[in-house]
Design a protein around this motif. Structure first.
Motif, PDB file in Angstrom:
ATOM      1  N   LYS A   1       0.826  -1.209   0.000  1.00 21.92           N
ATOM      2  CA  LYS A   1       0.000   0.000   0.000  1.00 21.92           C
ATOM      3  C   LYS A   1       0.858   1.257   0.000  1.00 21.92           C
TER       4      LYS A   1
ATOM      5  N   GLN B   1       0.215   5.451   0.381  1.00 21.69           N
ATOM      6  CA  GLN B   1      -0.717   6.545   0.643  1.00 21.69           C
ATOM      7  C   GLN B   1      -0.149   7.853   0.100  1.00 21.69           C
TER       8      GLN B   1
ATOM      9  N   SER C   1      -0.208  -4.325   4.099  1.00 18.18           N
ATOM     10  CA  SER C   1      -1.489  -4.382   4.815  1.00 18.18           C
ATOM     11  C   SER C   1      -2.514  -5.179   4.019  1.00 18.18           C
ATOM     12  N   GLY C   2      -2.028  -6.156   3.249  1.00 19.96           N
ATOM     13  CA  GLY C   2      -2.934  -6.958   2.444  1.00 19.96           C
ATOM     14  C   GLY C   2      -3.590  -6.104   1.373  1.00 19.96           C
ATOM     15  N   PHE C   3      -4.890  -6.288   1.204  1.00 20.33           N
ATOM     16  CA  PHE C   3      -5.631  -5.547   0.188  1.00 20.33           C
ATOM     17  C   PHE C   3      -6.421  -4.393   0.800  1.00 20.33           C
ATOM     18  N   ASP C   4      -6.003  -3.928   1.959  1.00 21.95           N
ATOM     19  CA  ASP C   4      -6.634  -2.794   2.636  1.00 21.95           C
ATOM     20  C   ASP C   4      -6.102  -1.493   2.053  1.00 21.95           C
ATOM     21  N   LYS C   5      -6.981  -0.711   1.443  1.00 21.96           N
ATOM     22  CA  LYS C   5      -6.565   0.540   0.794  1.00 21.96           C
ATOM     23  C   LYS C   5      -6.976   1.779   1.602  1.00 21.96           C
ATOM     24  N   ARG C   6      -7.377   1.601   2.843  1.00 18.64           N
ATOM     25  CA  ARG C   6      -7.825   2.754   3.620  1.00 18.64           C
ATOM     26  C   ARG C   6      -6.649   3.640   4.030  1.00 18.64           C
ATOM     27  N   ASN C   7      -6.885   4.949   4.009  1.00 18.22           N
ATOM     28  CA  ASN C   7      -5.892   5.884   4.544  1.00 18.22           C
ATOM     29  C   ASN C   7      -5.892   5.833   6.062  1.00 18.22           C
ATOM     30  N   THR C   8      -4.724   6.128   6.645  1.00 19.68           N
ATOM     31  CA  THR C   8      -4.604   6.173   8.093  1.00 19.68           C
ATOM     32  C   THR C   8      -4.136   7.555   8.525  1.00 19.68           C
TER      33      THR C   8
ATOM     34  N   LEU D   1      -2.591   0.092  -4.243  1.00 18.59           N
ATOM     35  CA  LEU D   1      -1.863  -1.138  -3.955  1.00 18.59           C
ATOM     36  C   LEU D   1      -0.886  -1.428  -5.088  1.00 18.59           C
TER      37      LEU D   1
END
Length: 370
Positions: free
Chosen positions: A228, A230, A269-276, A306
């Motif tokens: 990922k 960002q 983070s795998g397929f997690d595309k969320r912003n942190t 990704l």
């Protein structure tokens, strides 16, 4: 039945389709979601310079070949579609904000590699860089300037590719995830998407991060994993700098419309595309430290993509050795947009049995396992 079915509608798949259709082949592109909305759209559009004549590594060879192709590639797309993809020569600065270290530091090794390639370095005098770019922090300790650094606007380039493919008769089918691959001996017979069956003479797997999942249906393993990244978008008018600035893996990319891209992270983070919040905050702090004038910039938005990371250290390009009519173009990691032009040319050369520009980059014999 089309000559070629391309599975994956990002910048790699669309570039291949555009190139093949331009040589008279009938092409169908199957995309599981919306065209070009994954890593292709999420990137910053940086096109660093290269020189194929003196390139030694796979990355340098692909970069050098792509650097030579991009001006004509961009010009043809723009002239045929009327869509300006934002391709410009903006220059690029590589710098460090602390001690660059001795001769074995990453900065010094990168600089030495560019010199060995014969890439033009206009100056490596940090005082001269400070003079030319006074808005950059006084903390910088080392810097060099690359005048032949280019950039392109990812979304606009994807729009141009989609329009160009359509003009050349490419069948573009979005929302068509490949659910089953039908095989007979060493040949792929068809692919199934929902209730539809698609048959082609040749199949190109260009699904980015998802390519490994696709090929697992063939009993094959490729080492591609999602990383990922960002990115933050700021608005800064007037722009404090107009050249790309890189500090290792982080960067600022100025746009002509007064926006500034700030990137990027590298996260498993795998397929997690969320912003942190933490990553976005770190990117904003990085931008403000590097160019203090950006403290006055306004925040517009952030997003993540990704990247398809190939653990072999270079993308998978070429014929899948286990099949007679299957080709792969995936695993470009951070360089998919940059290498899309040369990737399309190489895949065209493979499928049409033409002399290949970079034969060493098409050897998959030891990399795709059953």
């Amino acid at each position: 039945m089309p000559d070629v079915i391309v599975i994956g509608g990002g910048v790699i798949g669309l570039s291949i389709a555009w190139e093949l259709a331009g040589k008279g082949l009938s092409v169908r592109v199957l995309e599981q979601g919306a065209f070009g909305r994954e890593a292709s759209w999420a990137g910053a559009g940086m096109l660093p310079p290269g020189n194929l004549a003196n390139a030694k590594t796979a990355e340098a060879r692909l970069r050098g070949a792509a650097h030579a192709l991009w001006p004509d590639w961009s010009n043809e797309l723009t002239s045929r579609t009327g869509i300006d993809n934002g391709f410009i020569r903006c220059g690029g600065i590589e710098l460090r904000m602390d001690d660059a270290g001795g001769p074995q530091s990453s900065y010094q090794l990168e600089l030495a590699a560019l010199k060995s390639e014969g890439v033009t370095i206009e100056t490596e005098d940090v005082s001269e860089v400070r003079r030319r770019f006074p808005e950059i922090s006084a903390e910088i300790s080392s810097a060099y300037y690359l005048p032949d650094f280019h950039q392109v606007r990812n979304p606009r380039h994807l729009q141009a590719l989609l329009a160009g493919c359509a003009m050349r008769g490419v069948e573009l089918q979005a929302g068509c995830p490949v659910q089953q691959i039908q095989m007979k001996g060493e040949r792929i017979q068809a692919v199934q998407t929902g209730s539809d069956t698609h048959q082609g003479a040749e199949y190109v797997f260009a699904g980015g991060t998802w390519t490994g999942q696709l090929l697992s249906q063939l009993g094959l393993t490729v080492q591609i994993e999602p990383i990922k990244g960002q990115i933050v978008l700021l608005r800064a008018e007037p722009l404090p700098v107009r050249s790309v600035i890189q500090v290792g893996r982080q960067y600022l990319v100025p746009r002509a419309d007064g926006r500034m891209l700030v990137g990027s992270t590298e996260e498993r983070s795998g397929f997690d595309k969320r912003n942190t919040a933490g990553a976005v905050g770190e990117l904003i702090n990085f931008a403000q430290r590097l160019v203090p004038a950006l403290k006055r910039a306004t925040f517009e938005k952030c997003w993540a993509g990704l990247r398809p990371f190939s653990t072999r250290g270079r993308p998978y390009l070429g014929r899948l050795p286990q099949f007679a009519n299957a080709t792969i173009a995936a695993g470009h990691y951070r360089y998919g947009l940059q290498q899309s032009s040369i990737t399309a040319v190489l895949i065209r050369q493979v499928l049409l049995n033409q002399p290949v520009l970079l034969p060493d980059e098409l050897n998959l014999a030891d990399s795709v396992t059953e």
